[in-house]
Motif scaffolding. Structure first.
Motif, PDB file in Angstrom:
ATOM      1  N   GLY A   1       0.108  13.126   9.210  1.00 37.80           N
ATOM      2  CA  GLY A   1       0.383  11.776   8.748  1.00 37.80           C
ATOM      3  C   GLY A   1       0.203  10.660   9.754  1.00 37.80           C
ATOM      4  N   GLY A   2      -0.551  10.874  10.826  1.00 38.53           N
ATOM      5  CA  GLY A   2      -0.763   9.810  11.802  1.00 38.53           C
ATOM      6  C   GLY A   2      -1.441   8.593  11.210  1.00 38.53           C
ATOM      7  N   LEU A   3      -2.494   8.812  10.441  1.00 39.00           N
ATOM      8  CA  LEU A   3      -3.215   7.712   9.802  1.00 39.00           C
ATOM      9  C   LEU A   3      -2.306   7.005   8.803  1.00 39.00           C
ATOM     10  CD1 LEU A   3      -6.025   6.360   9.696  1.00 39.00           C
ATOM     11  CD2 LEU A   3      -6.649   7.977   7.890  1.00 39.00           C
ATOM     12  N   SER A   4      -1.627   7.780   7.999  1.00 35.04           N
ATOM     13  CA  SER A   4      -0.722   7.235   6.993  1.00 35.04           C
ATOM     14  C   SER A   4       0.393   6.411   7.619  1.00 35.04           C
ATOM     15  CB  SER A   4      -0.116   8.377   6.169  1.00 35.04           C
ATOM     16  OG  SER A   4       0.801   7.884   5.218  1.00 35.04           O
ATOM     17  N   GLU A   5       0.978   6.901   8.701  1.00 32.70           N
ATOM     18  CA  GLU A   5       2.076   6.190   9.359  1.00 32.70           C
ATOM     19  C   GLU A   5       1.627   4.793   9.791  1.00 32.70           C
ATOM     20  OE1 GLU A   5       6.059   5.906  11.007  1.00 32.70           O
ATOM     21  OE2 GLU A   5       5.111   7.203   9.505  1.00 32.70           O
ATOM     22  N   GLY A   6       0.407   4.693  10.307  1.00 35.00           N
ATOM     23  CA  GLY A   6      -0.106   3.392  10.709  1.00 35.00           C
ATOM     24  C   GLY A   6      -0.240   2.435   9.537  1.00 35.00           C
ATOM     25  N   PHE A   7      -0.682   2.944   8.399  1.00 36.53           N
ATOM     26  CA  PHE A   7      -0.840   2.095   7.215  1.00 36.53           C
ATOM     27  C   PHE A   7       0.515   1.700   6.629  1.00 36.53           C
ATOM     28  CE2 PHE A   7      -5.219   3.078   7.654  1.00 36.53           C
ATOM     29  CZ  PHE A   7      -5.912   2.122   6.942  1.00 36.53           C
ATOM     30  N   ILE A   8       1.478   2.599   6.690  1.00 36.05           N
ATOM     31  CA  ILE A   8       2.830   2.264   6.226  1.00 36.05           C
ATOM     32  C   ILE A   8       3.414   1.154   7.104  1.00 36.05           C
ATOM     33  CG2 ILE A   8       5.195   3.128   6.009  1.00 36.05           C
ATOM     34  CD1 ILE A   8       3.949   5.882   5.311  1.00 36.05           C
ATOM     35  N   ARG A   9       3.253   1.274   8.412  1.00 38.47           N
ATOM     36  CA  ARG A   9       3.749   0.236   9.337  1.00 38.47           C
ATOM     37  C   ARG A   9       3.159  -1.128   9.015  1.00 38.47           C
ATOM     38  NH1 ARG A   9       3.613   2.086  15.630  1.00 38.47           N
ATOM     39  NH2 ARG A   9       5.195   3.725  15.583  1.00 38.47           N
ATOM     40  N   ALA A  10       1.899  -1.119   8.608  1.00 42.34           N
ATOM     41  CA  ALA A  10       1.199  -2.380   8.331  1.00 42.34           C
ATOM     42  C   ALA A  10       1.631  -3.000   7.009  1.00 42.34           C
ATOM     43  CB  ALA A  10      -0.309  -2.154   8.328  1.00 42.34           C
TER      44      ALA A  10
END
Length: 418
Positions: free
Chosen positions: A15-24
């Motif tokens: 979920g590294g990619l997903s975590e970045g998008f959630i933060r945004a």
């Protein structure tokens, strides 16, 4: 914007990619991933975000401290949050099943974005050195990625992969990347891509990846690629290591430990340091021979700023027959550099390529240290199928991930330009 834009994460990993998008500010509808351990990591992270958004983060802290079981954690959040993690292999036999589960999560909503990239082993230069990779079915997973684009027709998609994709060829000597681009255009997307270096965007790691962005029905000549501003912090690798407890080979633990110093400014700026319990600072054990080699490598770097070449070792430390290949198999994560070398999934096999720079600790990196290099926040917990901590599984998930901070920068710019 009245409600968060919704995304689907394919080949989601930990979920590294997903975590970045959630933060945004994006909202995940579902994550699809074949690895069962990574799926539990995603479920636990879903629990984290739900509890945080509902002012119940203390429950998550109790879980990290071992005061409740994983099932008890999951039982405390809505079932649809857990069901949003779909543990299936993306391929022809499972598409209908996955579509049905994604549809259930989506309801009457529209999907705005698809993110993710197929496993990179078949495209990587290392992977291609193995003869069986030529006919590896993972070479063609992009075809099924396209099926999701056909069905859900998101405005954008973000496709990530290794640099080897640019040169990987099929048995007919055709470039896979050319075939991918042609397929994406055929189904109605304009595409633009670039090679992004994580170390130019706040991550203390020399990691380069292809980031391809597709926009549905785009006809203008104006570029839509998210041009993210560069951020090269005034920090060194020591800034991600020095506040962690000093442990030796075989020391530490997956359960919480206390920091020994104030987190660096970079850890705060990158949103890595948190107020929740610090987990996964557990070092693997090493043989006496390996420990002697580690000291040799660290001393060489400290005194001469020179990397260890395997053949330079004293004869009594050379146990490998192949001395002319992989000559940098022992490599120090140099604390005085502004970025370390790339963390890859091989870190789950051994730690020789990731030696801690503190000669007194004399060991390889812990999962938490590797996770920090990948810019995962300290409250990110890496799960295993059994529910019991498994260091090898944690390393594998971390090594395969997209740096969270890089993903966040891409997502923020994409959202701004939406």
């Amino acid at each position: 914007m009245s409600s968060p834009l919704k995304f689907l994460d394919l080949f989601a990993g930990a979920g590294g990619l997903s975590e970045g998008f959630i933060r945004a500010g994006f909202k995940p509808i579902a994550h699809v991933e074949a690895d069962a351990s990574a799926c539990f990591t995603l479920k636990t992270r879903q629990a984290f975000h739900w509890l945080k958004n509902n002012n119940s983060i203390d429950v998550y802290a109790k879980y990290l401290k071992g005061q409740m079981t994983r099932q008890q954690l999951y039982d405390g959040i809505p079932q649809n949050e857990i069901d949003s993690v779909i543990n299936e292999f993306i391929g022809p036999d499972n598409l209908k099943s996955i579509f049905k589960k994604v549809d259930a999560q989506l309801g009457n909503s529209k999907l705005d974005l698809i993110i993710g990239g197929p496993p990179c082993q078949a495209y990587s230069l290392v992977g291609r050195s193995r003869s069986n990779m030529v006919n590896d079915p993972r070479n063609h997973l992009y075809v099924y990625y396209a099926e999701f684009l056909k069905k859900y027709k998101p405005k954008y998609f973000v496709f990530e992969n290794v640099l080897g994709l640019l040169t990987a060829k099929d048995p007919n000597d055709e470039l896979y990347f050319d075939k991918m681009k042609s397929l994406f255009v055929e189904i109605g997307y304009s595409i633009e891509y670039n090679v992004l270096s994580a170390n130019e965007h706040g991550v203390l790691q020399n990691r380069k990846r292809i980031i391809l962005v597709g926009k549905r029905g785009h006809r203008s000549k104006k570029s839509f690629y998210p041009k993210i501003e560069k951020w090269v912090p005034t920090a060194t690798v020591w800034d991600l290591l020095r506040d962690l407890p000093k442990i030796n080979a075989g020391g530490g633990k997956a359960s919480p430990l206390e920091h020994i110093a104030e987190p660096s400014q970079w850890l705060k700026q990158a949103q890595i340091s948190t107020n929740l319990p610090l987990t996964w600072h557990e070092a693997r054990p090493h043989s006496e021979q390996d420990l002697e080699i580690y000291k040799y490598a660290v001393t060489l770097w400290n005194n001469e700023k020179r990397r260890l070449h395997y053949d330079d070792l004293p004869e009594h430390l050379k146990s490998h027959k192949g001395r002319n290949s992989f000559v940098d198999r022992f490599k120090v994560v140099a604390g005085d550099l502004t970025a370390c070398h790339t963390v890859v999934a091989h870190i789950s096999k051994d730690g020789h390529h990731y030696i801690h720079p503190d000669i007194e600790q004399n060991r390889s990196l812990t999962p938490r240290e590797a996770a920090r290099i990948q810019s995962f926040p300290d409250d990110y917990y890496f799960e295993n199928v059994s529910g019991k901590p498994a260091r090898t599984s944690a390393f594998k998930q971390i090594g395969n991930a997209v740096p969270v901070l890089l993903a966040q920068k891409i997502a923020e710019k994409l959202l701004k330009d939406w």
